[in-house]
Write an enzyme that holds these catalytic residues in place. Sequence first.
Site, mmCIF file in Angstrom:
data_model
loop_
_atom_site.group_PDB
_atom_site.id
_atom_site.type_symbol
_atom_site.label_atom_id
_atom_site.label_comp_id
_atom_site.label_asym_id
_atom_site.label_seq_id
_atom_site.Cartn_x
_atom_site.Cartn_y
_atom_site.Cartn_z
ATOM 1 N N CYS A 1 -37.908 -42.884 24.071
ATOM 2 C CA CYS A 1 -37.317 -41.540 24.117
ATOM 3 C C CYS A 1 -37.213 -40.972 22.711
ATOM 4 O O CYS A 1 -37.540 -39.803 22.471
ATOM 5 C CB CYS A 1 -35.944 -41.601 24.777
ATOM 6 N N CYS B 1 -30.368 -44.249 31.044
ATOM 7 C CA CYS B 1 -29.945 -42.953 31.581
ATOM 8 C C CYS B 1 -30.608 -42.593 32.901
ATOM 9 O O CYS B 1 -30.018 -41.906 33.722
ATOM 10 C CB CYS B 1 -30.173 -41.856 30.549
#
Length: 357
Positions: free
Chosen positions: A104, A202
């Site tokens: 990410c 997440c």
Amino acid sequence: MSKVMVGMSGGVDSSVCALLLHEQGYDVTGVTLKMFGDDDIVQAEKEGKTCCALNDVLDARSVAYKLGFEHLTFNFKDCFREKVMKQFVESYISGKTPNPCIECNRHIKFDKMLRRAFELGYDYIATGHYAVVEYDEKSGRYLLKRSADRTKDQTYVLYSLTQEQLAHIIFPLGNLSKSEVRQLAEKYALVNADKPDSQDICFVPDGNYVEFIKKFAEYEQTEGNFIDTGGKILGTHKGIINYTIGQRKGLGIALGKPAYVVSKDISANTVTLGDEQELYTSTLTATDVNLISVEKITEPMRITAKTRYTQKETPATLSYNNGVYTVDFDVPQRAITSGQAVVFYDGDTVIGGGTIV
């Protein structure tokens, strides 16, 4: 006045990051990145998680409006799905254990977001990561250094940052402790001053990554054999994605003594179990290596290195030969795992890092 785009997740760290830059006189714009489809966000909220749920966007917007600067939302969900979620799934299916936070940072926060900032005329981006960026006049290179709060240091997941990116990144929390960050949030009465930190992956809010992989890739698990290091069949495993190197609990097999996952063979669909001492190795090789403090490795270099986010770095020698980076540890390390990152340090300075083969 320099313009800075601040990534605001809705948490206290990114909010105080924006607060500090605003107080320092930067022209601040807060940005929340939308990584998922609406159904995914609703599910995260149902699970009571604090990452990417709808209330996080509202918290970030509340802080921005309170401090008097603009807040925007960017839709990066297609890129996130391709570069982070898909990579995570494919890596697990291939027998590796990935770190999605690193991907990410590599593809979303410090690549796509930075490029968007440049397109819109911003000079810098900033995030609430605990790390320090310095420019070294002697070498002419930007350095990534460990944060003052060693318990929160995030340099392990930032090793992929390039010189161009570091030149345009600000980490305002690098010299603060977590308690000081909380105190600042309370002083300015920010809505998320007491908000807990997010702990989970997440996009897997319930922690069940196996079910996520099966759903995402329409993947069907295949049972196979548990074997010992000599090849003897010990029992049947539920599917290779259920197991990680070093795992002891949840194996579903009783051998009369502690057993650990020491290796996995995708082609044979086997999971090898062994004693704890069989988890220890002294050497690893790394690929996709990014160097920060030096341009290249020309001769063996004494370093410290770590192969887990929470692990303390240990002495080793880093060498490069014919396209291969090798780390030789002074003391054998437990459960070195393919797909995880190895990060190299010189004191508090990050030399670089790569993916363990």
